[in-house]
Scaffold this motif. Structure first.
Motif, PDB file in Angstrom:
ATOM      1  N   ARG A  42       8.377   6.419   6.713  1.00  0.00           N
ATOM      2  CA  ARG A  42       8.963   5.175   6.187  1.00  0.00           C
ATOM      3  C   ARG A  42       7.926   4.397   5.400  1.00  0.00           C
ATOM      4  O   ARG A  42       8.186   3.937   4.282  1.00  0.00           O
ATOM      5  CB  ARG A  42       9.505   4.333   7.330  1.00  0.00           C
ATOM      6  N   ARG A  43       6.750   4.251   5.925  1.00  0.00           N
ATOM      7  CA  ARG A  43       5.698   3.488   5.248  1.00  0.00           C
ATOM      8  C   ARG A  43       5.252   4.196   3.963  1.00  0.00           C
ATOM      9  O   ARG A  43       5.073   3.565   2.911  1.00  0.00           O
ATOM     10  CB  ARG A  43       4.514   3.289   6.200  1.00  0.00           C
ATOM     11  N   TYR A  44       5.087   5.513   4.037  1.00  0.00           N
ATOM     12  CA  TYR A  44       4.639   6.267   2.865  1.00  0.00           C
ATOM     13  C   TYR A  44       5.680   6.234   1.760  1.00  0.00           C
ATOM     14  O   TYR A  44       5.361   5.993   0.587  1.00  0.00           O
ATOM     15  CB  TYR A  44       4.346   7.709   3.289  1.00  0.00           C
ATOM     16  N   TRP A  45       6.946   6.483   2.113  1.00  0.00           N
ATOM     17  CA  TRP A  45       8.004   6.507   1.109  1.00  0.00           C
ATOM     18  C   TRP A  45       8.287   5.127   0.531  1.00  0.00           C
ATOM     19  O   TRP A  45       8.813   5.029  -0.580  1.00  0.00           O
ATOM     20  CB  TRP A  45       9.275   7.115   1.707  1.00  0.00           C
ATOM     21  N   ASP A  74      -5.475   4.489   2.370  1.00  0.00           N
ATOM     22  CA  ASP A  74      -5.990   5.805   2.761  1.00  0.00           C
ATOM     23  C   ASP A  74      -5.463   6.201   4.133  1.00  0.00           C
ATOM     24  O   ASP A  74      -5.211   7.390   4.385  1.00  0.00           O
ATOM     25  CB  ASP A  74      -7.516   5.792   2.779  1.00  0.00           C
ATOM     26  N   GLU A  75      -5.284   5.217   4.996  1.00  0.00           N
ATOM     27  CA  GLU A  75      -4.810   5.504   6.352  1.00  0.00           C
ATOM     28  C   GLU A  75      -3.414   6.124   6.350  1.00  0.00           C
ATOM     29  O   GLU A  75      -3.168   7.120   7.033  1.00  0.00           O
ATOM     30  CB  GLU A  75      -4.794   4.208   7.178  1.00  0.00           C
ATOM     31  N   ILE A  76      -2.505   5.603   5.521  1.00  0.00           N
ATOM     32  CA  ILE A  76      -1.145   6.140   5.530  1.00  0.00           C
ATOM     33  C   ILE A  76      -1.090   7.470   4.787  1.00  0.00           C
ATOM     34  O   ILE A  76      -0.324   8.367   5.161  1.00  0.00           O
ATOM     35  CB  ILE A  76      -0.140   5.123   4.942  1.00  0.00           C
ATOM     36  N   ARG A  77      -1.924   7.655   3.766  1.00  0.00           N
ATOM     37  CA  ARG A  77      -1.972   8.957   3.092  1.00  0.00           C
ATOM     38  C   ARG A  77      -2.457  10.037   4.057  1.00  0.00           C
ATOM     39  O   ARG A  77      -1.900  11.138   4.117  1.00  0.00           O
ATOM     40  CB  ARG A  77      -2.895   8.899   1.876  1.00  0.00           C
ATOM     41  N   GLU A  78      -3.512   9.721   4.820  1.00  0.00           N
ATOM     42  CA  GLU A  78      -4.036  10.696   5.779  1.00  0.00           C
ATOM     43  C   GLU A  78      -3.018  10.999   6.857  1.00  0.00           C
ATOM     44  O   GLU A  78      -2.820  12.166   7.247  1.00  0.00           O
ATOM     45  CB  GLU A  78      -5.329  10.159   6.407  1.00  0.00           C
ATOM     46  N   ALA A  79      -2.339   9.956   7.354  1.00  0.00           N
ATOM     47  CA  ALA A  79      -1.344  10.152   8.408  1.00  0.00           C
ATOM     48  C   ALA A  79      -0.175  10.983   7.915  1.00  0.00           C
ATOM     49  O   ALA A  79       0.343  11.850   8.641  1.00  0.00           O
ATOM     50  CB  ALA A  79      -0.861   8.790   8.915  1.00  0.00           C
ATOM     51  N   TYR A  80       0.268  10.743   6.676  1.00  0.00           N
ATOM     52  CA  TYR A  80       1.392  11.528   6.140  1.00  0.00           C
ATOM     53  C   TYR A  80       0.994  12.995   5.997  1.00  0.00           C
ATOM     54  O   TYR A  80       1.775  13.887   6.347  1.00  0.00           O
ATOM     55  CB  TYR A  80       1.830  10.961   4.793  1.00  0.00           C
ATOM     56  N   SER A  81      -0.227  13.250   5.492  1.00  0.00           N
ATOM     57  CA  SER A  81      -0.688  14.633   5.354  1.00  0.00           C
ATOM     58  C   SER A  81      -0.818  15.319   6.710  1.00  0.00           C
ATOM     59  O   SER A  81      -0.498  16.504   6.849  1.00  0.00           O
ATOM     60  CB  SER A  81      -2.041  14.663   4.634  1.00  0.00           C
ATOM     61  N   ARG A  82      -1.268  14.583   7.716  1.00  0.00           N
ATOM     62  CA  ARG A  82      -1.521  15.178   9.030  1.00  0.00           C
ATOM     63  C   ARG A  82      -0.252  15.349   9.848  1.00  0.00           C
ATOM     64  O   ARG A  82      -0.050  16.379  10.498  1.00  0.00           O
ATOM     65  CB  ARG A  82      -2.519  14.301   9.797  1.00  0.00           C
ATOM     66  N   TRP A  84      -5.597  19.764  -8.047  1.00  0.00           N
ATOM     67  CA  TRP A  84      -4.780  18.556  -7.938  1.00  0.00           C
ATOM     68  C   TRP A  84      -5.229  17.491  -8.933  1.00  0.00           C
ATOM     69  O   TRP A  84      -6.424  17.348  -9.228  1.00  0.00           O
ATOM     70  CB  TRP A  84      -4.899  17.967  -6.536  1.00  0.00           C
ATOM     71  N   ASN A  85      -4.263  16.728  -9.399  1.00  0.00           N
ATOM     72  CA  ASN A  85      -4.547  15.448 -10.045  1.00  0.00           C
ATOM     73  C   ASN A  85      -3.893  14.377  -9.187  1.00  0.00           C
ATOM     74  O   ASN A  85      -2.689  14.106  -9.329  1.00  0.00           O
ATOM     75  CB  ASN A  85      -4.010  15.395 -11.474  1.00  0.00           C
ATOM     76  N   PRO A  86      -4.636  13.766  -8.262  1.00  0.00           N
ATOM     77  CA  PRO A  86      -4.028  12.772  -7.380  1.00  0.00           C
ATOM     78  C   PRO A  86      -3.469  11.572  -8.123  1.00  0.00           C
ATOM     79  O   PRO A  86      -2.586  10.872  -7.621  1.00  0.00           O
ATOM     80  CB  PRO A  86      -5.173  12.377  -6.438  1.00  0.00           C
ATOM     81  N   GLY A  87      -3.968  11.332  -9.335  1.00  0.00           N
ATOM     82  CA  GLY A  87      -3.433  10.217 -10.116  1.00  0.00           C
ATOM     83  C   GLY A  87      -1.972  10.410 -10.463  1.00  0.00           C
ATOM     84  O   GLY A  87      -1.196   9.449 -10.484  1.00  0.00           O
ATOM     85  N   VAL A  88      -1.562  11.659 -10.753  1.00  0.00           N
ATOM     86  CA  VAL A  88      -0.154  11.935 -11.040  1.00  0.00           C
ATOM     87  C   VAL A  88       0.699  11.699  -9.798  1.00  0.00           C
ATOM     88  O   VAL A  88       1.782  11.107  -9.877  1.00  0.00           O
ATOM     89  CB  VAL A  88       0.024  13.385 -11.543  1.00  0.00           C
ATOM     90  N   LEU A  89       0.211  12.139  -8.636  1.00  0.00           N
ATOM     91  CA  LEU A  89       0.962  11.933  -7.400  1.00  0.00           C
ATOM     92  C   LEU A  89       1.121  10.454  -7.098  1.00  0.00           C
ATOM     93  O   LEU A  89       2.212  10.000  -6.729  1.00  0.00           O
ATOM     94  CB  LEU A  89       0.265  12.645  -6.247  1.00  0.00           C
ATOM     95  N   GLU A  90       0.063   9.683  -7.268  1.00  0.00           N
ATOM     96  CA  GLU A  90       0.161   8.249  -6.992  1.00  0.00           C
ATOM     97  C   GLU A  90       1.075   7.560  -8.003  1.00  0.00           C
ATOM     98  O   GLU A  90       1.845   6.663  -7.648  1.00  0.00           O
ATOM     99  CB  GLU A  90      -1.233   7.617  -7.007  1.00  0.00           C
TER     100      GLU A  90
END
Length: 290
Positions: free
Chosen positions: A155-158, A164-172, A197-203
């Motif tokens: 919910r928080r990620y979407w 960084d905390e929510i990105r790490e939690a979503y990946s894990r 990867w280009n993380p800029g495109v994902l963000e």
């Protein structure tokens, strides 16, 4: 290999022949263009999954603008329309007639946008795990697969939280729930390491593009043959959303694949490739390579 189209150079790789010996003649095969997801990933996500497709089609792997080994351009040109038009310009540059666009996840958004804008130019589209479900649908599946913790992180990620905390939690916590393969995806760790990867495109996708994708009013323009693949336990591109998409497209067939998650070509490559073979065999081709 690279090809210049307009303002950028795109990287692509080719596997399989468009023409193969058949007695005294050369038999023609369709060309499938694989469009990766991410967004911000690259074509390596399809390797070696599509190796068997070369038995009946030529496969072209394309890194989209901003991703992988292609020129990065900039966020102002990271749009669904620009990516879709890049694919058509790429086909024009290489004289590829009636390509079949195979898009997984966000790559399917590119394929669908190309079909909305250039349907007559395409032989067909294959949409693998493409249409996102409503938020409540996705959260319910996340909770069923991973419990209350997965639901809250998703919910928080979407909702666009950019820490960084929510990105790490979503990946894990959440990303492993995309796969329903017993023991997980055996190649998953190596596949992720292979990606440029280009993380800029994902963000940029999370903050701007995800909310702007609304093909529904224009789906009637998609006249080319369409195959939709949906995983029974996909927590992102839900089965109800796939059914709504199939009902809205004029020439679509839907295959709901049991016991799999997100990305049918990754989750069940043998079945996905067999479905692709049947789909290609049913298309009435008009091209000729001579």
């Amino acid at each position: 290999m690279r090809v210049a189209i307009g303002d950028i150079s795109l990287y692509f790789d080719v596997d399989g022949c468009g023409l193969v010996p058949d007695g005294p003649t050369m038999a023609e095969r369709p060309t499938v263009i694989a469009l990766h997801g991410g967004p911000g990933a690259d074509h390596t996500t399809f390797k070696p999954v599509l190796d068997g497709v070369t038995e009946y089609a030529q496969v072209i792997y394309l890194d989209q603008r901003g991703s992988g080994r292609s020129d990065r351009s900039g966020p102002d040109l990271w749009t669904w329309e620009r990516w879709a038009d890049d694919v058509i310009a790429f086909c024009d540059a290489l004289d590829i007639a009636e390509p079949v666009l195979l898009g997984t996840s966000a790559g399917g958004w590119v394929a669908l946008t190309a079909a909305v804008r250039h349907s007559a130019r395409l032989g067909g589209i294959v949409l693998d795990s493409v249409m996102p479900g409503a938020m409540d649908e996705r959260l319910a599946i996340m909770e069923r697969l991973g419990g209350a913790e997965a639901r809250e992180i998703a919910r928080r990620y979407w909702n666009g939280e950019a820490t960084d905390e929510i990105r790490e939690a979503y990946s894990r916590v959440c990303l492993p729930l995309y796969s329903r393969r017993p023991g997980g995806d055996p190649d998953g760790s190596d596949r992720l390491r292979r990606i440029r990867w280009n993380p800029g495109v994902l963000e940029h996708f999370r903050q701007a593009l995800a909310g702007s994708f609304d093909p529904w009013p224009r789906l009637g323009r998609v006249t080319c043959p369409t195959m939709i693949l949906a995983g029974e336990h996909d927590p992102v591109a839900t089965v109800p959303a796939a059914r709504r998409l199939a009902a809205a497209l004029p020439a679509a067939r839907l295959n709901v694949v049991p016991d799999v998650g997100h990305g049918i070509f990754r989750e069940d490559p043998d079945q996905a490739c067999a479905l692709l073979r049947d789909f290609l065999a049913g298309i009435e081709w008009t091209w000729t390579r001579g």
